[in-house]
Design a protein around this motif. Sequence first.
Motif, PDB file in Angstrom:
ATOM      1  N   ARG A  44       0.829  -1.210   0.000  1.00  0.00           N
ATOM      2  CA  ARG A  44       0.000   0.000   0.000  1.00  0.00           C
ATOM      3  C   ARG A  44       0.863   1.260   0.000  1.00  0.00           C
ATOM      4  NH1 ARG A  44      -4.861  -0.991  -1.856  1.00  0.00           N
ATOM      5  NH2 ARG A  44      -5.484  -3.070  -1.206  1.00  0.00           N
ATOM      6  N   ARG A  47       4.551   0.366  -4.650  1.00  0.00           N
ATOM      7  CA  ARG A  47       3.913  -0.554  -5.582  1.00  0.00           C
ATOM      8  C   ARG A  47       4.893  -1.404  -6.387  1.00  0.00           C
ATOM      9  NH1 ARG A  47      -1.598  -1.567  -5.331  1.00  0.00           N
ATOM     10  NH2 ARG A  47      -2.392   0.048  -3.996  1.00  0.00           N
ATOM     11  N   ASP A 105      -2.587  -1.065 -13.022  1.00  0.00           N
ATOM     12  CA  ASP A 105      -2.770  -2.423 -12.559  1.00  0.00           C
ATOM     13  C   ASP A 105      -3.751  -3.151 -13.477  1.00  0.00           C
ATOM     14  OD1 ASP A 105      -3.433  -4.705 -11.261  1.00  0.00           O
ATOM     15  OD2 ASP A 105      -3.502  -3.787  -9.281  1.00  0.00           O
ATOM     16  N   VAL A 108      -6.909  -4.285 -11.915  1.00  0.00           N
ATOM     17  CA  VAL A 108      -7.869  -3.226 -11.617  1.00  0.00           C
ATOM     18  C   VAL A 108      -8.623  -2.829 -12.864  1.00  0.00           C
ATOM     19  CG1 VAL A 108      -8.069  -0.839 -10.861  1.00  0.00           C
ATOM     20  CG2 VAL A 108      -6.488  -2.362  -9.727  1.00  0.00           C
ATOM     21  N   LEU A 128     -13.047   3.558  -9.814  1.00  0.00           N
ATOM     22  CA  LEU A 128     -13.173   3.991  -8.418  1.00  0.00           C
ATOM     23  C   LEU A 128     -11.994   3.483  -7.587  1.00  0.00           C
ATOM     24  CD1 LEU A 128     -14.849   5.459  -6.298  1.00  0.00           C
ATOM     25  CD2 LEU A 128     -16.179   3.388  -5.968  1.00  0.00           C
ATOM     26  N   ALA A 129     -11.592   2.224  -7.860  1.00  0.00           N
ATOM     27  CA  ALA A 129     -10.459   1.651  -7.114  1.00  0.00           C
ATOM     28  C   ALA A 129      -9.184   2.443  -7.393  1.00  0.00           C
ATOM     29  CB  ALA A 129     -10.269   0.186  -7.490  1.00  0.00           C
ATOM     30  N   THR A 132      -9.468   5.843  -5.804  1.00  0.00           N
ATOM     31  CA  THR A 132      -9.315   5.700  -4.350  1.00  0.00           C
ATOM     32  C   THR A 132      -7.836   5.631  -3.985  1.00  0.00           C
ATOM     33  OG1 THR A 132     -11.418   4.555  -4.147  1.00  0.00           O
ATOM     34  CG2 THR A 132      -9.840   4.214  -2.379  1.00  0.00           C
ATOM     35  N   ARG A 133      -7.129   4.814  -4.732  1.00  0.00           N
ATOM     36  CA  ARG A 133      -5.700   4.641  -4.463  1.00  0.00           C
ATOM     37  C   ARG A 133      -4.958   5.959  -4.656  1.00  0.00           C
ATOM     38  NH1 ARG A 133      -3.574   0.445  -8.275  1.00  0.00           N
ATOM     39  NH2 ARG A 133      -5.528  -0.492  -7.675  1.00  0.00           N
ATOM     40  N   VAL A 136      -5.822   8.309  -1.731  1.00  0.00           N
ATOM     41  CA  VAL A 136      -5.165   7.862  -0.489  1.00  0.00           C
ATOM     42  C   VAL A 136      -3.678   8.207  -0.547  1.00  0.00           C
ATOM     43  CG1 VAL A 136      -4.484   5.819   0.851  1.00  0.00           C
ATOM     44  CG2 VAL A 136      -6.833   6.050   0.053  1.00  0.00           C
ATOM     45  N   LEU A 147      -5.916   5.150   7.406  1.00  0.00           N
ATOM     46  CA  LEU A 147      -6.886   4.560   6.468  1.00  0.00           C
ATOM     47  C   LEU A 147      -6.415   3.185   5.997  1.00  0.00           C
ATOM     48  CD1 LEU A 147      -8.090   7.513   4.202  1.00  0.00           C
ATOM     49  CD2 LEU A 147      -9.420   6.232   5.863  1.00  0.00           C
ATOM     50  N   GLU A 151      -9.029   0.488   6.782  1.00  0.00           N
ATOM     51  CA  GLU A 151      -9.847   0.098   5.635  1.00  0.00           C
ATOM     52  C   GLU A 151      -9.272  -1.078   4.855  1.00  0.00           C
ATOM     53  OE1 GLU A 151     -12.697   1.177   5.471  1.00  0.00           O
ATOM     54  OE2 GLU A 151     -12.721   3.168   6.371  1.00  0.00           O
ATOM     55  N   TYR A 152      -7.963  -1.191   4.835  1.00  0.00           N
ATOM     56  CA  TYR A 152      -7.377  -2.289   4.057  1.00  0.00           C
ATOM     57  C   TYR A 152      -6.927  -3.444   4.940  1.00  0.00           C
ATOM     58  CZ  TYR A 152      -7.227   1.239   0.362  1.00  0.00           C
ATOM     59  OH  TYR A 152      -7.574   2.203  -0.549  1.00  0.00           O
ATOM     60  N   PHE A 182     -10.675  12.313   2.662  1.00  0.00           N
ATOM     61  CA  PHE A 182     -10.826  11.463   1.486  1.00  0.00           C
ATOM     62  C   PHE A 182     -12.081  11.850   0.714  1.00  0.00           C
ATOM     63  CE2 PHE A 182     -12.705   7.809  -0.599  1.00  0.00           C
ATOM     64  CZ  PHE A 182     -11.661   7.359  -1.376  1.00  0.00           C
ATOM     65  N   LYS A 183     -13.168  12.029   1.447  1.00  0.00           N
ATOM     66  CA  LYS A 183     -14.450  12.358   0.813  1.00  0.00           C
ATOM     67  C   LYS A 183     -14.356  13.704   0.092  1.00  0.00           C
ATOM     68  CE  LYS A 183     -19.153  13.479   1.951  1.00  0.00           C
ATOM     69  NZ  LYS A 183     -19.774  14.327   2.922  1.00  0.00           N
ATOM     70  N   LEU A 186     -12.435  13.258  -3.060  1.00  0.00           N
ATOM     71  CA  LEU A 186     -13.223  12.521  -4.059  1.00  0.00           C
ATOM     72  C   LEU A 186     -14.283  13.428  -4.667  1.00  0.00           C
ATOM     73  CD1 LEU A 186     -13.643   9.716  -5.329  1.00  0.00           C
ATOM     74  CD2 LEU A 186     -15.261   9.201  -3.503  1.00  0.00           C
TER      75      LEU A 186
END
Lengths: 214, 162
Positions: A44, A47, A105, A108, A128-129, A132-133, A136, A147, A151-152, A182-183, A186
């Motif tokens: 996380r 990568r 990815d 993904v 979205l994934a 999100t990444r 984050v 998070l 979350e993970y 985060f929200k 987004l």
Amino acid sequence: MFALKRPLEVPDRELIAAALDGSEPAFAALIDRYKDRVSRLLGRYCRDPVECEDLSQEVFLKVFRKLHTFQQESAFFTWLYRIAVNAATDHMSRSSYRRLRLVEDETVLDPGSRDEASPVAPLMAAELAAVTREIVAKLPEKYRTILILREYEDLSYTEIADVLQIQMGTVESRLFRARQRFKEQLERLHPELVPGRDLEPASGRGRSPGGGVQ
Amino acid sequence: MKISHDDEGNLHRLLDGELLPEAAVALRARIAAEPALAARFRALEGLRSCFAGDRFAGERGSGAPLSAGFTAGVLAAARRLPSRHEMDEQEVGDGVIVVCRRLLLAAAVVVAFGLVWRSGVIGRVFEVSHGALEAESSEMEQEIQRLDALIQSGAIGERSPK
């Protein structure tokens, strides 16, 4: 010599004691037990698989060196996570590489990798994934880490407090603020991807969860 | 309808499974009865789905598996490490080196300051700044009186305005 017939059934405590007595199989059993979790956690933060493996090795070597300092009051894995989180953040600051590198990815972005009925849904989920990444990755380190752990890694508040060595109240407020950050990101960057954006009353948007929401 | 700070916190705790069972039941009953609370909770659940999706992707893809020889590699590297006793000694040695380095640095700063002080640079700086200071008002008054006395005694002449 420590014999491991059924390593998964041997409690951590016994493996640690044996490893401290110099048993290599016991330490190997500890590594085998936790290496995937550690690798996933470090994944996380970085990568690149090679970099991630090097970092994982660094973590377990540090565990080897510091095992005698482990206090049995807390769970071994939270101690291990503490080392891993510290190694990851150190690594990132060392290499001036403060953000997750976004990797295209294939999994993904592969629409066939999900089982949703709608052909559009997997693409949305993949997007979205990835988003999100990305978000984050851009959060301040303390929010990103909390998070990731919650979350993970699915750690409880108590476990997070143990890993980060902070108070429960701090865990809560930091986690709530991290979600709020985060929200906000987004909503700012990809408002079309905000889940359930029509559900929340307009007056409830953009307020800090830690500081009262209307 | 406003959602209080406490309710907001409890919604997060409910989402994370951190509420006691009876508190969770009570909050769920309130969520069922209060639309604002329900909407906020659904929004939080929606937000969580972002992470769930990324987690799924991470577990399947980017959580790159470690190489088959990972454990053996760590053990081999661990074997090359000095013994725990040696490591402890090394740590102590490293600590001593750090302390010595800091002491040397502090001593160097003190010596440098002393040399600058002795060279008189600092004194001159202070002198300059003293020179730039204005006289006290009492001193000014005395000086004016002295000049008046000199004028009256004729030692110096008073300038006539042009």
